[in-house]
Design a protein around this motif. Structure first.
Motif, mmCIF file in Angstrom:
data_model
loop_
_atom_site.group_PDB
_atom_site.id
_atom_site.type_symbol
_atom_site.label_atom_id
_atom_site.label_comp_id
_atom_site.label_asym_id
_atom_site.label_seq_id
_atom_site.Cartn_x
_atom_site.Cartn_y
_atom_site.Cartn_z
ATOM 1 N N GLU A 1 28.423 37.930 32.181
ATOM 2 C CA GLU A 1 29.426 38.140 31.466
ATOM 3 C C GLU A 1 30.220 37.092 30.477
ATOM 4 O O GLU A 1 31.216 36.818 30.288
ATOM 5 N N GLY A 2 28.999 36.193 30.087
ATOM 6 C CA GLY A 2 29.167 35.414 28.892
ATOM 7 C C GLY A 2 29.615 34.083 29.437
ATOM 8 O O GLY A 2 30.024 33.037 28.745
ATOM 9 N N ASN A 3 29.786 33.971 30.722
ATOM 10 C CA ASN A 3 29.981 32.727 31.441
ATOM 11 C C ASN A 3 28.835 31.599 31.702
ATOM 12 O O ASN A 3 27.706 32.005 32.038
ATOM 13 N N ARG A 4 28.931 30.364 30.879
ATOM 14 C CA ARG A 4 27.959 29.436 30.865
ATOM 15 C C ARG A 4 27.326 29.378 32.312
ATOM 16 O O ARG A 4 25.905 29.142 32.481
ATOM 17 N N ASP A 5 28.169 29.051 33.144
ATOM 18 C CA ASP A 5 27.642 28.356 34.617
ATOM 19 C C ASP A 5 26.909 29.524 35.065
ATOM 20 O O ASP A 5 25.977 29.322 35.961
ATOM 21 N N LYS A 6 27.164 30.692 35.007
ATOM 22 C CA LYS A 6 26.523 31.901 35.724
ATOM 23 C C LYS A 6 25.188 31.932 35.009
ATOM 24 O O LYS A 6 24.135 32.212 35.838
ATOM 25 N N PHE A 7 25.347 31.909 33.682
ATOM 26 C CA PHE A 7 24.013 31.681 32.882
ATOM 27 C C PHE A 7 22.901 30.998 33.460
ATOM 28 O O PHE A 7 21.887 31.058 33.677
ATOM 29 N N VAL A 8 23.397 29.461 33.376
ATOM 30 C CA VAL A 8 22.626 28.505 33.938
ATOM 31 C C VAL A 8 22.285 28.847 35.531
ATOM 32 O O VAL A 8 21.000 28.617 35.625
ATOM 33 N N GLY A 9 23.041 29.247 36.179
ATOM 34 C CA GLY A 9 22.523 29.607 37.615
ATOM 35 C C GLY A 9 21.595 30.818 37.689
ATOM 36 O O GLY A 9 20.552 30.553 38.370
ATOM 37 N N VAL A 10 21.707 31.640 36.778
ATOM 38 C CA VAL A 10 20.435 32.744 36.824
ATOM 39 C C VAL A 10 19.385 32.260 36.246
ATOM 40 O O VAL A 10 18.046 32.458 36.786
ATOM 41 N N ILE A 11 19.253 31.302 35.274
ATOM 42 C CA ILE A 11 18.172 30.689 34.836
ATOM 43 C C ILE A 11 17.522 29.909 35.970
ATOM 44 O O ILE A 11 16.253 30.005 36.047
ATOM 45 N N GLN A 12 18.373 29.212 36.387
ATOM 46 C CA GLN A 12 17.791 28.188 37.811
ATOM 47 C C GLN A 12 17.043 29.361 38.869
ATOM 48 O O GLN A 12 16.032 29.024 39.111
ATOM 49 N N GLU A 13 17.776 30.329 39.379
ATOM 50 C CA GLU A 13 17.194 31.200 40.204
ATOM 51 C C GLU A 13 16.009 31.983 39.919
ATOM 52 O O GLU A 13 14.931 32.048 40.536
ATOM 53 N N ARG A 14 15.810 32.493 38.523
ATOM 54 C CA ARG A 14 14.752 33.254 38.170
ATOM 55 C C ARG A 14 13.587 32.515 37.714
ATOM 56 O O ARG A 14 12.449 32.935 37.955
ATOM 57 N N TYR A 15 13.906 31.357 37.619
ATOM 58 C CA TYR A 15 12.686 30.464 36.959
ATOM 59 C C TYR A 15 12.402 29.296 37.651
ATOM 60 O O TYR A 15 11.479 28.490 37.532
#
Length: 68
Positions: free
Chosen positions: A33-47
């Motif tokens: 939803e455009g949230n930077r911290d959530k975005f960072v978390g997803v990148i961490q998790e996926r990669y």
């Protein structure tokens, strides 16, 4: 930029994020939803990246797209 503006711009940029990070799913993009911290978390998790590395990647991406 207020939260409604960020969410609106995020909807425009989801495709760009998916081009950059192909392992990010449509469901992930909805949750972020455009949230930077959530975005960072997803990148961490996926990669499997460290938080600092994921933050650098997201911040570098953001320089071109100016979401936050």
């Amino acid at each position: 930029m207020n939260s409604d503006q960020i969410k609106g711009k995020w909807n425009q940029l989801k495709g760009e994020a998916k081009k950059q990070w192909g392992k990010v799913t449509d469901d992930d993009l909805l949750k972020i939803e455009g949230n930077r911290d959530k975005f960072v978390g997803v990148i961490q998790e996926r990669y499997g990246k460290e938080k600092a590395e994921a933050e650098r990647e997201v911040d570098t991406w953001n320089k071109d797209h100016k979401l936050w």
